[in-house]
Design a protein around this motif. Structure first.
Motif, PDB file in Angstrom:
ATOM      1  N   ASN A 154       0.822  -1.218   0.000  1.00 36.37           N
ATOM      2  CA  ASN A 154       0.000   0.000   0.000  1.00 36.37           C
ATOM      3  C   ASN A 154       0.854   1.265   0.000  1.00 36.37           C
ATOM      4  O   ASN A 154       0.604   2.191   0.781  1.00 36.37           O
ATOM      5  N   PRO A 155       1.852   1.333  -0.880  1.00 32.93           N
ATOM      6  CA  PRO A 155       2.739   2.506  -0.870  1.00 32.93           C
ATOM      7  C   PRO A 155       2.058   3.760  -1.406  1.00 32.93           C
ATOM      8  O   PRO A 155       1.092   3.683  -2.176  1.00 32.93           O
ATOM      9  N   GLU A 156       2.601   4.875  -0.977  1.00 31.48           N
ATOM     10  CA  GLU A 156       2.141   6.170  -1.474  1.00 31.48           C
ATOM     11  C   GLU A 156       3.367   7.066  -1.630  1.00 31.48           C
ATOM     12  O   GLU A 156       4.044   7.370  -0.641  1.00 31.48           O
ATOM     13  N   ASP A 206       5.680  -2.609   5.413  1.00 33.74           N
ATOM     14  CA  ASP A 206       6.502  -3.759   5.022  1.00 33.74           C
ATOM     15  C   ASP A 206       5.662  -5.028   5.204  1.00 33.74           C
ATOM     16  O   ASP A 206       4.494  -4.968   5.588  1.00 33.74           O
ATOM     17  N   GLU A 207       6.265  -6.191   4.953  1.00 32.52           N
ATOM     18  CA  GLU A 207       5.514  -7.444   5.024  1.00 32.52           C
ATOM     19  C   GLU A 207       5.069  -7.811   6.442  1.00 32.52           C
ATOM     20  O   GLU A 207       4.243  -8.706   6.628  1.00 32.52           O
ATOM     21  N   ASN A 208       5.584  -7.110   7.445  1.00 27.00           N
ATOM     22  CA  ASN A 208       5.152  -7.316   8.839  1.00 27.00           C
ATOM     23  C   ASN A 208       4.119  -6.278   9.275  1.00 27.00           C
ATOM     24  O   ASN A 208       3.831  -6.149  10.455  1.00 27.00           O
ATOM     25  N   TRP A 209       3.606  -5.500   8.324  1.00 26.81           N
ATOM     26  CA  TRP A 209       2.629  -4.446   8.551  1.00 26.81           C
ATOM     27  C   TRP A 209       3.166  -3.329   9.428  1.00 26.81           C
ATOM     28  O   TRP A 209       2.420  -2.667  10.136  1.00 26.81           O
ATOM     29  N   GLU A 210       4.483  -3.128   9.377  1.00 29.24           N
ATOM     30  CA  GLU A 210       5.086  -1.972  10.051  1.00 29.24           C
ATOM     31  C   GLU A 210       5.136  -0.835   9.038  1.00 29.24           C
ATOM     32  O   GLU A 210       5.570  -1.017   7.896  1.00 29.24           O
ATOM     33  N   GLU A 211       4.683   0.349   9.471  1.00 27.29           N
ATOM     34  CA  GLU A 211       4.629   1.497   8.572  1.00 27.29           C
ATOM     35  C   GLU A 211       5.977   2.207   8.541  1.00 27.29           C
ATOM     36  O   GLU A 211       6.647   2.341   9.566  1.00 27.29           O
ATOM     37  N   HIS A 212       6.353   2.662   7.355  1.00 26.67           N
ATOM     38  CA  HIS A 212       7.617   3.381   7.160  1.00 26.67           C
ATOM     39  C   HIS A 212       7.358   4.614   6.300  1.00 26.67           C
ATOM     40  O   HIS A 212       6.469   4.612   5.454  1.00 26.67           O
ATOM     41  N   GLU A 213       8.180   5.620   6.508  1.00 31.18           N
ATOM     42  CA  GLU A 213       8.238   6.754   5.595  1.00 31.18           C
ATOM     43  C   GLU A 213       9.724   6.999   5.375  1.00 31.18           C
ATOM     44  O   GLU A 213      10.458   7.287   6.319  1.00 31.18           O
ATOM     45  N   LYS A 214      10.160   6.835   4.121  1.00 29.77           N
ATOM     46  CA  LYS A 214      11.591   6.910   3.823  1.00 29.77           C
ATOM     47  C   LYS A 214      11.838   7.731   2.569  1.00 29.77           C
ATOM     48  O   LYS A 214      10.958   7.884   1.724  1.00 29.77           O
ATOM     49  N   GLU A 215      13.071   8.193   2.465  1.00 33.33           N
ATOM     50  CA  GLU A 215      13.525   8.876   1.256  1.00 33.33           C
ATOM     51  C   GLU A 215      14.513   7.971   0.533  1.00 33.33           C
ATOM     52  O   GLU A 215      15.320   7.283   1.170  1.00 33.33           O
ATOM     53  N   PHE A 216      14.423   7.969  -0.779  1.00 34.71           N
ATOM     54  CA  PHE A 216      15.337   7.200  -1.626  1.00 34.71           C
ATOM     55  C   PHE A 216      15.781   8.105  -2.764  1.00 34.71           C
ATOM     56  O   PHE A 216      15.072   9.032  -3.149  1.00 34.71           O
ATOM     57  N   ASP A 217      16.966   7.813  -3.294  1.00 40.88           N
ATOM     58  CA  ASP A 217      17.426   8.589  -4.442  1.00 40.88           C
ATOM     59  C   ASP A 217      18.153   7.698  -5.438  1.00 40.88           C
ATOM     60  O   ASP A 217      18.366   6.517  -5.191  1.00 40.88           O
ATOM     61  N   GLY A 218      18.499   8.294  -6.568  1.00 37.93           N
ATOM     62  CA  GLY A 218      19.264   7.598  -7.593  1.00 37.93           C
ATOM     63  C   GLY A 218      18.529   6.409  -8.193  1.00 37.93           C
ATOM     64  O   GLY A 218      17.323   6.445  -8.420  1.00 37.93           O
ATOM     65  N   PHE A 219      19.290   5.337  -8.435  1.00 36.21           N
ATOM     66  CA  PHE A 219      18.715   4.161  -9.074  1.00 36.21           C
ATOM     67  C   PHE A 219      17.662   3.481  -8.220  1.00 36.21           C
ATOM     68  O   PHE A 219      16.690   2.944  -8.743  1.00 36.21           O
ATOM     69  N   VAL A 220      17.840   3.494  -6.913  1.00 32.66           N
ATOM     70  CA  VAL A 220      16.840   2.883  -6.030  1.00 32.66           C
ATOM     71  C   VAL A 220      15.510   3.617  -6.188  1.00 32.66           C
ATOM     72  O   VAL A 220      14.450   2.991  -6.329  1.00 32.66           O
TER      73      VAL A 220
END
Length: 184
Positions: A79-81, A118-132
């Motif tokens: 359920n990403p946003e 994640d697959e354990n239903w833990e919520e995350h808010e993260k930043e990613f850059d570049g190829f990822v």
């Protein structure tokens, strides 16, 4: 379990996935199967629509991307946003397991901020850059019903039209099992 990859032309690839509810499915098993399917096809990302499931779920493992200074990320996104996309767009040649043997330049912003479970239903808010960030954006597009070919110019789409039609008919070679919507 290794799933067949759904080929270009199947309606599930152009449909926005539905949100998952906790306990609705065996999420751990599905995530494991998606990683196994992705590795079998030598991919770095796989979205649920690519295995015929119209769900807001994708997995990535950027370990095969050998770019200096790039972090290696192995993660399931439920359920990403995407909250933000920033920076000057840059072109990079993308491909897709559902569209074998076709690669085209796609412009994407280099920095994203995303909220997901994640697959354990833990919520995350993260930043990613570049190829990822690019891999995440590509897979996120899949759960929105968007393909990388939707990002290319009208001229390029006309050039690719015949090749894409052949893919949906099964007239393509891939090193992994595929499901073709128009194969007779």
């Amino acid at each position: 379990m290794i799933y067949p990859i759904v080929a270009y032309g199947h309606p599930v690839l152009k449909t926005r996935g539905k949100d998952l509810e906790k306990g609705e499915i065996d999420l751990g098993a599905l995530v494991d199967d998606m990683f196994e399917t992705m590795y079998n096809a030598n991919g770095v990302g796989l979205a649920a629509p690519q295995i015929g499931k119209s769900l807001r779920l994708f997995v990535i493992d950027t370990d095969p991307i050998e770019e200096e200074g790039e972090p290696q990320v192995k993660q399931a996104f439920i359920n990403p946003e995407i909250l933000e996309e920033e920076g000057e767009e840059w072109a990079f040649e993308e491909g897709c397991l559902s569209i074998p043997n076709i690669r085209e330049d796609v412009d994407r912003k280099p920095n994203i901020r995303i909220k997901y479970f994640d697959e354990n239903w833990e919520e995350h808010e993260k930043e990613f850059d570049g190829f990822v960030a690019r891999v995440i954006q590509h897979e996120y597009d899949h759960i929105e019903g968007v393909l990388f070919t939707d990002h290319v110019s009208a001229f390029k789409k006309r050039i690719l039209k015949g090749k894409l039609a052949n893919i949906s008919k099964g007239k393509v070679t891939a090193d992994y099992k595929m499901l073709f919507p128009l194969k007779k």
